[in-house]
Design an enzyme around this catalytic site. Sequence first.
Site: not given
Ligand code: CS2
Ligand code: MG
Length: 402
Positions: A147, A159, A210, A212, A236, A262, A283, A339, A402
């Site tokens: 990634r 991020y 990602d 996000h 993602e 996620e 995810r 991941e 975020w």
């Molecule tokens: C992210 C994470 O791993 C990922 O794909 O989205 O770093 C996420 O921001 C964190 O798990 C949040 O605690």
């Molecule tokens: Mg993520």
Amino acid sequence: MKITDARVVVSSPGRNYVTLVIETEDGLTGVGDATLNGRELAVAAYLSEHLCPMLIGRDARRIEDTWQYFYKGAYWRRGPVAMTAIAAIDVALWDIKGKAAGMPVYELLGGAARDGVMVYGHASGSTLEALSADFQAHLDLGYKAIRAQAAVPGLDKTYGIAPADNIYEPASGNVPQEDRWETSAYLDFAPAMMRHLRDEFGYGVHLLHDVHHRLTPIEAGRLGAALEPYRPFWMEDPTPAEDQSAFRLLRSHTTTPVAVGEVFNSIWDCQQLITERLIDYIRTSVSHAGGITHLRRIFSLADLYGVRSGSHGAGDLSPVSLAAALHVDLSIPNFGIQEYMGHREPASKVFRTSYTFADGYMHPGDAPGLGVEFDEEAAAAYPFDPKYLPINRRLDGSVHDW
Ligand code: CS2
Ligand code: MG
């Protein structure tokens, strides 16, 4: 096989983790990960104040009944806190069942459906040159999938940028850090970042990114179309997934594969995206989506619609969670990718794991149960240290995803 004790251990070996320990009259112990980044004590209390007392005396072998008991018995359903708590119980009971059977959990799930679990690592950089160096470092470690995240020029915090000497950890401080965001700068930069990596490293490695949750549906469609020449393995969380029908608009503009889930915690969160084929990878994680029992349901539904797994595995999901994920990943027919960020030290002093990494693939190992030994005495040396995930604000100061 009666449960005689169930206790919650909150510790911070490298970062905050919440670990559930369940013991039976036979002297068997199972562990589950109850970590919810930034809201750890909510899950710890949900377990220690409400669910753990009800576990005492229950038959540890009745995993499905226990899942239903705590899911339907709460009346108030779903949500990250409740489903993380249920997940921890579920995983701990699968750990116990494996130990009782003398088998690794994946054998109880139907055995290995593949030789190994392909994982993706995280390469990042505050510049494209730094990103390239980190990307190369992951290639040297044998990763087949990586990634990529890079700082967006003009934005002071972005991020996913790890410090040079450690694993990325987004939670910081006793109050959330405030990041600044400008979508147009990101939309101009992201395709250039992907082009830079393909130009330098070619197309022989899976390249993930990602977003996000930060774009509107049409912006996500625009990004997906712009990334198509660079053939991403996936884009993602392109847009917040509470609005699931928005993905119809996104899908009408791009063939870039989409990965979401996620932040989901139940099959019902995933249902529309899966059954309408609005995503390519789901995810959901074993520690936030109800444990092994529920995650297998989600992946079975996904299998019917050609959607593959791509479970979350960031460093804020503990080694217990990663071990459980690998057992599920090894055993399902529609595995996609896992991941794997690794965990900040001294996590390995508290969680002694059996899983292995070699040449871009992981395996949970063949120790009975999950293959994780949790050292409570060692954990006591690392007290909880409250940390919060960042808040993201647009340049005008309004709060953004975020
Ligand atoms: C992210 C994470 O791993 C990922 O794909 O989205 O770093 C996420 O921001 C964190 O798990 C949040 O605690
Ligand atoms: Mg993520």
